[in-house]
Enzyme design. Structure first.
Site, PDB file in Angstrom:
ATOM      1  CB  SER A   8      -0.892   0.010   1.242  1.00  0.00           C
ATOM      2  OG  SER A   8      -1.463   1.301   1.379  1.00  0.00           O
ATOM      3  CG  HIS A  33      -4.009  -1.534  -1.446  1.00  0.00           C
ATOM      4  ND1 HIS A  33      -5.121  -2.289  -1.757  1.00  0.00           N
ATOM      5  CD2 HIS A  33      -4.374  -0.731  -0.412  1.00  0.00           C
ATOM      6  CE1 HIS A  33      -6.117  -1.971  -0.936  1.00  0.00           C
ATOM      7  NE2 HIS A  33      -5.679  -1.016  -0.110  1.00  0.00           N
ATOM      8  CG  ASP A  35      -5.191   2.418   1.097  1.00  0.00           C
ATOM      9  OD1 ASP A  35      -6.141   1.627   0.978  1.00  0.00           O
ATOM     10  OD2 ASP A  35      -4.070   2.076   1.523  1.00  0.00           O
ATOM     11  CG  MET A  37      -8.394   7.117   2.928  1.00  0.00           C
ATOM     12  SD  MET A  37      -7.420   7.128   4.443  1.00  0.00           S
ATOM     13  CE  MET A  37      -6.664   5.497   4.348  1.00  0.00           C
ATOM     14  CG  HIS A  66      -9.388   0.217  -0.217  1.00  0.00           C
ATOM     15  ND1 HIS A  66      -8.758  -0.071   0.993  1.00  0.00           N
ATOM     16  CD2 HIS A  66     -10.721   0.207   0.052  1.00  0.00           C
ATOM     17  CE1 HIS A  66      -9.677  -0.241   1.924  1.00  0.00           C
ATOM     18  NE2 HIS A  66     -10.872  -0.074   1.380  1.00  0.00           N
ATOM     19  CG  MET A  68     -11.354   3.246   2.468  1.00  0.00           C
ATOM     20  SD  MET A  68      -9.776   3.140   3.329  1.00  0.00           S
ATOM     21  CE  MET A  68      -8.677   3.257   1.926  1.00  0.00           C
ATOM     22  CG  MET A 137     -11.790  -2.824   5.478  1.00  0.00           C
ATOM     23  SD  MET A 137     -10.259  -2.344   4.633  1.00  0.00           S
ATOM     24  CE  MET A 137      -9.337  -1.500   5.921  1.00  0.00           C
ATOM     25  CG  ASP A 175      -6.291  -2.875   3.391  1.00  0.00           C
ATOM     26  OD1 ASP A 175      -5.212  -2.603   3.939  1.00  0.00           O
ATOM     27  OD2 ASP A 175      -6.934  -2.063   2.685  1.00  0.00           O
TER      28      ASP A 175
HETATM   29  C1  DX5 Z   1      -6.383   1.486   5.827  1.00  0.00           C
HETATM   30  C2  DX5 Z   1      -5.983   1.189   4.417  1.00  0.00           C
HETATM   31  C3  DX5 Z   1      -4.854   0.253   4.305  1.00  0.00           C
HETATM   32  C4  DX5 Z   1      -3.563   0.722   4.887  1.00  0.00           C
HETATM   33  C5  DX5 Z   1      -2.919  -0.500   5.496  1.00  0.00           C
HETATM   34  O1  DX5 Z   1      -7.571   2.180   5.830  1.00  0.00           O
HETATM   35  O2  DX5 Z   1      -7.065   0.646   3.683  1.00  0.00           O
HETATM   36  O3  DX5 Z   1      -4.661  -0.169   2.956  1.00  0.00           O
HETATM   37  O4  DX5 Z   1      -2.680   1.286   3.955  1.00  0.00           O
HETATM   38  O5  DX5 Z   1      -1.830  -0.097   6.214  1.00  0.00           O
HETATM   39  P1  DX5 Z   1      -1.063  -1.083   7.203  1.00  0.00           P
HETATM   40  O6  DX5 Z   1      -0.608  -2.249   6.380  1.00  0.00           O
HETATM   41  O7  DX5 Z   1       0.055  -0.223   7.679  1.00  0.00           O
HETATM   42  O8  DX5 Z   1      -2.013  -1.481   8.276  1.00  0.00           O
HETATM   43 ZN    ZN Z   2      -6.584  -0.247   1.648  1.00  0.00          ZN
END
Ligand code: DX5
Ligand code: ZN
Length: 222
Positions: A8, A33, A35, A37, A66, A68, A137, A175
């Protein structure tokens, strides 16, 4: 283990993003990956379309995006055009999930649905046939570096049973808090796509860490 590793970039150095993308390109990682947000669905704001486009310009591995965000259906085409190979939307953010999943597939992306730690796997029963991947998750979404939630193992057992019954090809992604200490147990429980942020980028040698996530048996024997 026959599985995919998806570092990620949330945990990468955003001031050296090209360098970190190239590190992933030259590693044994399978996916990148990404993320996204929005400060609404989750408390944090991470990155958006211009950054996904910039990542795609340098990426030699498929982008696992991903989302969010609230109302992800408003942006599916934009993320496809920005370079997403797969798009993950949250069950909790999609009142018309079936339609959203069909649009993702019509765009030519792999369709994935994520569920938060409190959302029961059984709610996926009537959509699972339409999915390429489910994302369980294992932390509350919003931040990297959080503690892995142990109830994930129970959820993996539940999704594995649904997979067997309805969609044997389904990929099961996990994840949050994934690292070299739990990846084998997660695999045994049914997961086959592993997102890792801090485990990779906070380690002394991210390339070696990706390799040991890809070959955890070798690591544990050494
Ligand atoms: C959290 C994200 C993850 C995050 C995971 O909301 O969806 O993808 O990057 O990070 P680690 O592996 O550090 O928990
Ligand atoms: Zn993620």
């Amino acid at each position: 283990m026959n599985h995919l590793v998806a570092p990620s970039i949330l945990a990468a150095d955003f001031a050296n993003l090209q360098r970190d993308i190239e590190l992933i390109n030259n590693s044994e990682a399978d996916l990148i990956h990404v993320d996204v947000m929005d400060g609404m669905f989750v408390p944090n704001i991470s990155l958006g379309l211009p950054v996904v486009k910039a990542v795609y310009k340098h990426a030699k591995k498929p982008l696992d995006v991903h989302l969010m965000i609230v109302q992800p259906e408003r942006y599916l085409k934009d993320f496809k055009e920005a370079g997403a190979a797969s798009i993950t939307v949250h069950y909790e953010a999609c009142p018309n999930l079936h339609r959203t999943v069909q649009v993702i597939k019509e765009l030519g992306c792999k369709a994935c649905v994520a569920i938060n730690p409190h959302t029961t796997v059984a709610l996926l029963e009537d959509i699972i046939l339409d999915l390429d991947m489910v994302l369980i998750m294992s932390v509350n979404p919003g931040f990297g570096g959080q503690k892995f939630i142990d109830n994930t193992y129970k959820k993996l057992a539940d999704i594995k049973a649904l997979k067997r019954r309805y969609n044997p090809e389904l990929l099961i992604e996990v994840d949050g808090g994934v690292d070299e200490t739990n990846i084998v147990k997660l695999s045994d429980a049914g997961a086959n796509v592993f997102v890792a942020g801090n485990a990779v980028f906070a380690s002394a040698d991210p390339t070696a860490t990706i390799a040991s996530l890809k070959h955890p048996g070798i690591l544990s024997r050494s």
